[in-house]
Design a protein around this motif. Structure first.
Motif, PDB file in Angstrom:
ATOM      1  N   LYS A   1       0.812  -1.213   0.000  1.00 39.98           N
ATOM      2  CA  LYS A   1       0.000   0.000   0.000  1.00 39.98           C
ATOM      3  C   LYS A   1       0.848   1.267   0.000  1.00 39.98           C
ATOM      4  O   LYS A   1       0.430   2.298  -0.525  1.00 39.98           O
ATOM      5  N   GLY A   2       2.018   1.216   0.577  1.00 41.80           N
ATOM      6  CA  GLY A   2       2.860   2.404   0.628  1.00 41.80           C
ATOM      7  C   GLY A   2       3.610   2.674  -0.669  1.00 41.80           C
ATOM      8  O   GLY A   2       4.219   3.729  -0.827  1.00 41.80           O
ATOM      9  N   LYS A   3       3.551   1.737  -1.580  1.00 45.44           N
ATOM     10  CA  LYS A   3       4.288   1.872  -2.823  1.00 45.44           C
ATOM     11  C   LYS A   3       3.389   2.473  -3.898  1.00 45.44           C
ATOM     12  O   LYS A   3       2.231   2.086  -4.033  1.00 45.44           O
ATOM     13  N   PRO A   4       3.882   3.460  -4.681  1.00 43.37           N
ATOM     14  CA  PRO A   4       3.034   4.050  -5.735  1.00 43.37           C
ATOM     15  C   PRO A   4       2.690   3.029  -6.811  1.00 43.37           C
ATOM     16  O   PRO A   4       3.438   2.065  -7.040  1.00 43.37           O
ATOM     17  N   ASP A   5       1.549   3.246  -7.448  1.00 47.49           N
ATOM     18  CA  ASP A   5       1.128   2.342  -8.519  1.00 47.49           C
ATOM     19  C   ASP A   5       2.132   2.357  -9.667  1.00 47.49           C
ATOM     20  O   ASP A   5       2.730   3.393  -9.986  1.00 47.49           O
ATOM     21  N   ALA A   6       2.318   1.198 -10.266  1.00 51.38           N
ATOM     22  CA  ALA A   6       3.140   1.102 -11.467  1.00 51.38           C
ATOM     23  C   ALA A   6       2.315   1.597 -12.645  1.00 51.38           C
ATOM     24  O   ALA A   6       1.143   1.243 -12.781  1.00 51.38           O
ATOM     25  N   GLN A   7       2.919   2.416 -13.481  1.00 54.56           N
ATOM     26  CA  GLN A   7       2.223   2.954 -14.635  1.00 54.56           C
ATOM     27  C   GLN A   7       2.672   2.223 -15.886  1.00 54.56           C
ATOM     28  O   GLN A   7       3.864   2.050 -16.133  1.00 54.56           O
ATOM     29  N   LEU A   8       1.688   1.817 -16.677  1.00 57.61           N
ATOM     30  CA  LEU A   8       1.950   0.988 -17.849  1.00 57.61           C
ATOM     31  C   LEU A   8       1.500   1.707 -19.113  1.00 57.61           C
ATOM     32  O   LEU A   8       0.339   2.066 -19.258  1.00 57.61           O
ATOM     33  N   THR A   9       2.434   1.939 -20.049  1.00 62.06           N
ATOM     34  CA  THR A   9       2.104   2.512 -21.350  1.00 62.06           C
ATOM     35  C   THR A   9       2.068   1.397 -22.391  1.00 62.06           C
ATOM     36  O   THR A   9       2.440   0.251 -22.100  1.00 62.06           O
TER      37      THR A   9
ATOM     38  N   PHE B   1      -4.916  -4.900 -25.312  1.00 62.09           N
ATOM     39  CA  PHE B   1      -3.990  -4.275 -24.372  1.00 62.09           C
ATOM     40  C   PHE B   1      -4.536  -4.314 -22.959  1.00 62.09           C
ATOM     41  O   PHE B   1      -5.462  -3.607 -22.602  1.00 62.09           O
ATOM     42  N   ALA B   2      -3.960  -5.170 -22.155  1.00 63.77           N
ATOM     43  CA  ALA B   2      -4.324  -5.323 -20.748  1.00 63.77           C
ATOM     44  C   ALA B   2      -3.060  -5.691 -19.985  1.00 63.77           C
ATOM     45  O   ALA B   2      -2.104  -6.207 -20.575  1.00 63.77           O
ATOM     46  N   PRO B   3      -3.015  -5.404 -18.711  1.00 64.58           N
ATOM     47  CA  PRO B   3      -1.802  -5.712 -17.946  1.00 64.58           C
ATOM     48  C   PRO B   3      -1.595  -7.177 -17.634  1.00 64.58           C
ATOM     49  O   PRO B   3      -0.732  -7.527 -16.828  1.00 64.58           O
ATOM     50  N   GLY B   4      -2.370  -8.047 -18.255  1.00 65.17           N
ATOM     51  CA  GLY B   4      -2.186  -9.473 -18.008  1.00 65.17           C
ATOM     52  C   GLY B   4      -2.513  -9.840 -16.569  1.00 65.17           C
ATOM     53  O   GLY B   4      -3.548  -9.464 -16.035  1.00 65.17           O
ATOM     54  N   ASP B   5      -1.607 -10.552 -15.903  1.00 67.00           N
ATOM     55  CA  ASP B   5      -1.821 -10.988 -14.529  1.00 67.00           C
ATOM     56  C   ASP B   5      -1.133 -10.075 -13.514  1.00 67.00           C
ATOM     57  O   ASP B   5      -0.996 -10.435 -12.350  1.00 67.00           O
ATOM     58  N   VAL B   6      -0.724  -8.898 -13.961  1.00 65.76           N
ATOM     59  CA  VAL B   6       0.034  -8.019 -13.082  1.00 65.76           C
ATOM     60  C   VAL B   6      -0.891  -7.280 -12.126  1.00 65.76           C
ATOM     61  O   VAL B   6      -1.925  -6.752 -12.513  1.00 65.76           O
ATOM     62  N   GLY B   7      -0.524  -7.245 -10.862  1.00 62.84           N
ATOM     63  CA  GLY B   7      -1.210  -6.399  -9.890  1.00 62.84           C
ATOM     64  C   GLY B   7      -2.532  -6.953  -9.386  1.00 62.84           C
ATOM     65  O   GLY B   7      -3.117  -7.872  -9.948  1.00 62.84           O
TER      66      GLY B   7
ATOM     67  N   THR C   1       6.600   2.636 -17.274  1.00 62.27           N
ATOM     68  CA  THR C   1       7.256   3.945 -17.225  1.00 62.27           C
ATOM     69  C   THR C   1       8.425   3.954 -16.255  1.00 62.27           C
ATOM     70  O   THR C   1       9.322   4.773 -16.378  1.00 62.27           O
ATOM     71  N   ASP C   2       8.432   3.054 -15.294  1.00 59.64           N
ATOM     72  CA  ASP C   2       9.488   3.014 -14.282  1.00 59.64           C
ATOM     73  C   ASP C   2       9.895   1.565 -14.066  1.00 59.64           C
ATOM     74  O   ASP C   2       9.099   0.751 -13.597  1.00 59.64           O
ATOM     75  N   THR C   3      11.126   1.246 -14.404  1.00 53.58           N
ATOM     76  CA  THR C   3      11.568  -0.147 -14.271  1.00 53.58           C
ATOM     77  C   THR C   3      11.571  -0.592 -12.815  1.00 53.58           C
ATOM     78  O   THR C   3      11.282  -1.742 -12.512  1.00 53.58           O
TER      79      THR C   3
ATOM     80  N   THR D   1       8.388  -2.140 -11.152  1.00 53.42           N
ATOM     81  CA  THR D   1       7.968  -3.501 -11.470  1.00 53.42           C
ATOM     82  C   THR D   1       8.601  -4.542 -10.559  1.00 53.42           C
ATOM     83  O   THR D   1       8.426  -5.733 -10.775  1.00 53.42           O
ATOM     84  N   TYR D   2       9.337  -4.094  -9.564  1.00 52.84           N
ATOM     85  CA  TYR D   2       9.957  -5.022  -8.628  1.00 52.84           C
ATOM     86  C   TYR D   2       9.409  -4.800  -7.216  1.00 52.84           C
ATOM     87  O   TYR D   2       9.390  -3.662  -6.740  1.00 52.84           O
ATOM     88  N   PRO D   3       8.953  -5.837  -6.539  1.00 46.86           N
ATOM     89  CA  PRO D   3       8.535  -5.683  -5.140  1.00 46.86           C
ATOM     90  C   PRO D   3       9.692  -5.202  -4.274  1.00 46.86           C
ATOM     91  O   PRO D   3      10.814  -5.692  -4.389  1.00 46.86           O
ATOM     92  N   ALA D   4       9.412  -4.226  -3.406  1.00 46.92           N
ATOM     93  CA  ALA D   4      10.486  -3.619  -2.595  1.00 46.92           C
ATOM     94  C   ALA D   4      11.084  -4.597  -1.600  1.00 46.92           C
ATOM     95  O   ALA D   4      12.262  -4.519  -1.272  1.00 46.92           O
TER      96      ALA D   4
END
Length: 208
Positions: free
Chosen positions: A52-60, A154-160, A65-67, A70-73
């Motif tokens: 919850k503390g991590k910002p959402d990953a943005q997908l174009t 175009f969908a994020p597949g199984d991500v998130g 947009t940010d490599t 895409t990695y869990p902290a």
């Protein structure tokens, strides 16, 4: 009394010899602008409920947009949360992603072709426009279908765990809607030119 000049808010717009083709030019241009914007704007915001503390990953459409997003902290192994294999930018199967990008760019290329033909018909209408305009508009319809297919796939597949559409998605949707409007207007934009040429031929033989 001197007549007041009417204020024309559209004084900067050109006067087209074929107004219908001119309308198609405006619609195609606006649609193209939104389609280009959609390339750089995120389509999806992807969030993880456990982070919850991590910002959402943005997908174009071209990838994340940010490599680092895409990695869990808290994953010491750096396991990727995106679906692609051996490459962080692939949010789906690599082949599907390639096809999506292929459809997006063909929609843009065909939009440009239709825009150029409409602009030519608006500036210098010809008798051949009656045959050319419907054919080019039909090509535009296939380009529009490419865009719709790309959005459908175009969908994020199984991500998130939480996924929401955002600016890029709606920009592409609006761009394709404007493109479709240009296609509809362009389809019969050559009809008026045939009447004009017939009128010119009649007046040349029997001048008023």
């Amino acid at each position: 009394m001197a007549k007041k000049k009417k204020c024309n808010l559209c004084f900067f717009l050109p006067t087209w010899k074929n107004p219908k083709a001119g309308k198609a030019v405006y619609l195609y241009t606006a649609g193209l602008l939104y389609q280009f914007l959609a390339l750089g704007l995120p389509y999806w915001n992807v969030g993880m409920l456990m982070e919850k503390g991590k910002p959402d990953a943005q997908l174009t459409v071209l990838g994340w947009t940010d490599t680092e997003a895409t990695y869990p902290a808290d994953d010491p192994e750096g396991k990727k949360i995106c679906c692609g294999e051996d490459s962080w930018q692939f949010y789906q199967d690599e082949g599907v992603m390639g096809f999506i990008v292929f459809c997006v760019f063909w929609a843009i290329i065909i939009n440009i072709i239709c825009l150029l033909v409409a602009a030519k018909g608006a500036v210098g209408p010809a008798k051949s426009d009656k045959k050319i305009m419907p054919k080019v508009a039909t090509l535009g319809f296939f380009g529009w279908l490419f865009g719709i297919v790309s959005m459908a796939l175009f969908a994020p597949g199984d991500v998130g765990d939480v996924v929401n559409e955002t600016t890029g998605f709606f920009s592409q949707l609006f761009g394709l809607t404007l493109m479709l409007g240009g296609i509809i207007v362009q389809f019969d934009s050559g009809e008026n030119t045939s009447v004009d040429h017939q009128f010119r031929a009649m007046t040349a033989v029997n001048p008023a």
